[in-house]
Design a protein around this motif. Structure first.
Motif, PDB file in Angstrom:
ATOM      1  N   CYS A 166       0.818  -1.209   0.000  1.00  0.00           N
ATOM      2  CA  CYS A 166       0.000   0.000   0.000  1.00  0.00           C
ATOM      3  C   CYS A 166       0.854   1.263   0.000  1.00  0.00           C
ATOM      4  O   CYS A 166       0.518   2.244  -0.673  1.00  0.00           O
ATOM      5  N   VAL A 167       1.956   1.242   0.730  1.00  0.00           N
ATOM      6  CA  VAL A 167       2.871   2.392   0.720  1.00  0.00           C
ATOM      7  C   VAL A 167       3.463   2.569  -0.678  1.00  0.00           C
ATOM      8  O   VAL A 167       3.585   3.703  -1.178  1.00  0.00           O
ATOM      9  N   ALA A 168       3.808   1.478  -1.327  1.00  0.00           N
ATOM     10  CA  ALA A 168       4.330   1.573  -2.695  1.00  0.00           C
ATOM     11  C   ALA A 168       3.268   2.143  -3.638  1.00  0.00           C
ATOM     12  O   ALA A 168       3.582   2.974  -4.508  1.00  0.00           O
ATOM     13  N   PHE A 169       2.028   1.743  -3.474  1.00  0.00           N
ATOM     14  CA  PHE A 169       0.935   2.252  -4.304  1.00  0.00           C
ATOM     15  C   PHE A 169       0.741   3.750  -4.096  1.00  0.00           C
ATOM     16  O   PHE A 169       0.631   4.517  -5.062  1.00  0.00           O
ATOM     17  N   LEU A 170       0.710   4.191  -2.843  1.00  0.00           N
ATOM     18  CA  LEU A 170       0.550   5.619  -2.564  1.00  0.00           C
ATOM     19  C   LEU A 170       1.730   6.440  -3.067  1.00  0.00           C
ATOM     20  O   LEU A 170       1.550   7.539  -3.590  1.00  0.00           O
ATOM     21  N   SER A 171       2.934   5.919  -2.906  1.00  0.00           N
ATOM     22  CA  SER A 171       4.097   6.656  -3.410  1.00  0.00           C
ATOM     23  C   SER A 171       4.039   6.792  -4.928  1.00  0.00           C
ATOM     24  O   SER A 171       4.389   7.839  -5.474  1.00  0.00           O
ATOM     25  N   VAL A 193       4.088  10.451  -6.593  1.00  0.00           N
ATOM     26  CA  VAL A 193       5.208  10.754  -7.489  1.00  0.00           C
ATOM     27  C   VAL A 193       4.703  11.065  -8.890  1.00  0.00           C
ATOM     28  O   VAL A 193       5.252  11.920  -9.587  1.00  0.00           O
ATOM     29  N   ALA A 194       3.629  10.400  -9.316  1.00  0.00           N
ATOM     30  CA  ALA A 194       3.081  10.641 -10.652  1.00  0.00           C
ATOM     31  C   ALA A 194       2.589  12.072 -10.816  1.00  0.00           C
ATOM     32  O   ALA A 194       2.557  12.589 -11.935  1.00  0.00           O
ATOM     33  N   ARG A 195       2.262  12.738  -9.733  1.00  0.00           N
ATOM     34  CA  ARG A 195       1.748  14.108  -9.788  1.00  0.00           C
ATOM     35  C   ARG A 195       2.846  15.161  -9.706  1.00  0.00           C
ATOM     36  O   ARG A 195       2.548  16.343  -9.692  1.00  0.00           O
ATOM     37  N   ILE A 227       8.126   1.666  -9.018  1.00  0.00           N
ATOM     38  CA  ILE A 227       7.858   0.270  -9.387  1.00  0.00           C
ATOM     39  C   ILE A 227       9.045  -0.610  -9.033  1.00  0.00           C
ATOM     40  O   ILE A 227       8.884  -1.714  -8.501  1.00  0.00           O
ATOM     41  N   VAL A 228      10.256  -0.135  -9.301  1.00  0.00           N
ATOM     42  CA  VAL A 228      11.455  -0.914  -8.966  1.00  0.00           C
ATOM     43  C   VAL A 228      11.559  -1.105  -7.454  1.00  0.00           C
ATOM     44  O   VAL A 228      11.847  -2.209  -6.975  1.00  0.00           O
ATOM     45  N   ILE A 229      11.300  -0.043  -6.694  1.00  0.00           N
ATOM     46  CA  ILE A 229      11.353  -0.149  -5.230  1.00  0.00           C
ATOM     47  C   ILE A 229      10.274  -1.105  -4.733  1.00  0.00           C
ATOM     48  O   ILE A 229      10.504  -1.902  -3.818  1.00  0.00           O
ATOM     49  N   PHE A 230       9.074  -1.066  -5.345  1.00  0.00           N
ATOM     50  CA  PHE A 230       8.011  -1.987  -4.974  1.00  0.00           C
ATOM     51  C   PHE A 230       8.444  -3.428  -5.182  1.00  0.00           C
ATOM     52  O   PHE A 230       8.301  -4.271  -4.297  1.00  0.00           O
ATOM     53  N   PHE A 231       8.996  -3.735  -6.364  1.00  0.00           N
ATOM     54  CA  PHE A 231       9.421  -5.105  -6.636  1.00  0.00           C
ATOM     55  C   PHE A 231      10.534  -5.539  -5.684  1.00  0.00           C
ATOM     56  O   PHE A 231      10.490  -6.646  -5.150  1.00  0.00           O
ATOM     57  N   CYS A 232      11.508  -4.679  -5.454  1.00  0.00           N
ATOM     58  CA  CYS A 232      12.622  -5.042  -4.565  1.00  0.00           C
ATOM     59  C   CYS A 232      12.154  -5.240  -3.126  1.00  0.00           C
ATOM     60  O   CYS A 232      12.576  -6.199  -2.459  1.00  0.00           O
ATOM     61  N   SER A 233      11.289  -4.348  -2.641  1.00  0.00           N
ATOM     62  CA  SER A 233      10.816  -4.493  -1.257  1.00  0.00           C
ATOM     63  C   SER A 233       9.943  -5.728  -1.099  1.00  0.00           C
ATOM     64  O   SER A 233      10.026  -6.430  -0.078  1.00  0.00           O
ATOM     65  N   THR A 234       9.120  -6.028  -2.104  1.00  0.00           N
ATOM     66  CA  THR A 234       8.286  -7.226  -2.034  1.00  0.00           C
ATOM     67  C   THR A 234       9.145  -8.482  -2.094  1.00  0.00           C
ATOM     68  O   THR A 234       8.905  -9.441  -1.357  1.00  0.00           O
ATOM     69  N   LEU A 235      10.149  -8.482  -2.947  1.00  0.00           N
ATOM     70  CA  LEU A 235      11.057  -9.628  -3.028  1.00  0.00           C
ATOM     71  C   LEU A 235      11.796  -9.839  -1.707  1.00  0.00           C
ATOM     72  O   LEU A 235      11.898 -10.968  -1.220  1.00  0.00           O
ATOM     73  N   ALA A 236      12.291  -8.756  -1.126  1.00  0.00           N
ATOM     74  CA  ALA A 236      13.011  -8.882   0.139  1.00  0.00           C
ATOM     75  C   ALA A 236      12.076  -9.355   1.254  1.00  0.00           C
ATOM     76  O   ALA A 236      12.431 -10.246   2.035  1.00  0.00           O
ATOM     77  N   PHE A 237      10.886  -8.783   1.323  1.00  0.00           N
ATOM     78  CA  PHE A 237       9.925  -9.169   2.361  1.00  0.00           C
ATOM     79  C   PHE A 237       9.530 -10.632   2.238  1.00  0.00           C
ATOM     80  O   PHE A 237       9.595 -11.388   3.202  1.00  0.00           O
ATOM     81  N   LEU A 238       9.117 -11.037   1.044  1.00  0.00           N
ATOM     82  CA  LEU A 238       8.670 -12.421   0.860  1.00  0.00           C
ATOM     83  C   LEU A 238       9.834 -13.409   0.984  1.00  0.00           C
ATOM     84  O   LEU A 238       9.646 -14.534   1.435  1.00  0.00           O
ATOM     85  N   GLY A 239      11.033 -12.996   0.590  1.00  0.00           N
ATOM     86  CA  GLY A 239      12.197 -13.849   0.780  1.00  0.00           C
ATOM     87  C   GLY A 239      12.492 -14.092   2.247  1.00  0.00           C
ATOM     88  O   GLY A 239      12.831 -15.206   2.655  1.00  0.00           O
ATOM     89  N   TYR A 240      12.319 -13.049   3.056  1.00  0.00           N
ATOM     90  CA  TYR A 240      12.547 -13.198   4.494  1.00  0.00           C
ATOM     91  C   TYR A 240      11.468 -14.065   5.132  1.00  0.00           C
ATOM     92  O   TYR A 240      11.756 -14.943   5.947  1.00  0.00           O
TER      93      TYR A 240
END
Length: 128
Positions: A16-21, A25-27, A39-52
């Motif tokens: 949700c934080v990635a979605f709001l950011s 940022v788009a504005r 989008i890159v930060i979203f993918f990296c944070s999701t990968l790190a979270f789910l990997g942990y």
């Protein structure tokens, strides 16, 4: 609160934080490249979270978590979209057939992404 609930809520908050950011940022004037960075930060944070998280859970729990995170994020998107950013859900009337199709696509996409990434992480880290 069980660890499953805690990790699910953290996963929902991360997405949700990635979605709001992405929306904010788009504005901005740097929105053209800033959206890509979000989008890159979203993918990296999701990968790190789910990997942990994958290290301490079984595959069926990871799939269930993918469904719960997907549902939580879709609910958040709907609430935020209809309440604060109507441009996100333009051309969709609340609970119309088109709107329900959009919800289904959003949920399936998030469920598939979260579950696949979590299962790949589980396969890579299950012995570590």
């Amino acid at each position: 609160m069980s660890s499953y609930v805690k990790w699910t809520l953290i996963g929902i908050a991360t997405e949700c934080v990635a979605f709001l950011s992405f929306i904010f940022v788009a504005r901005t004037p740097w929105g053209s490249w800033g959206k890509f960075v979000c989008i890159v930060i979203f993918f990296c944070s999701t990968l790190a979270f789910l990997g942990y998280v994958a290290r301490s859970m079984e595959p069926k729990e990871l799939i269930r978590m993918g469904a719960h995170i997907g549902a939580g994020v879709v609910i958040f998107i709907q609430i935020v979209g209809f309440s604060f950013f109507p441009g996100i859900i333009k051309d969709a009337t609340f609970l119309s057939l088109f709107h329900l199709e959009l919800i289904g696509i959003q949920f399936f996409s998030l469920f598939a992404f979260n579950s696949i990434v979590a299962l790949i992480a589980w396969a890579l880290f299950k012995n570590k």
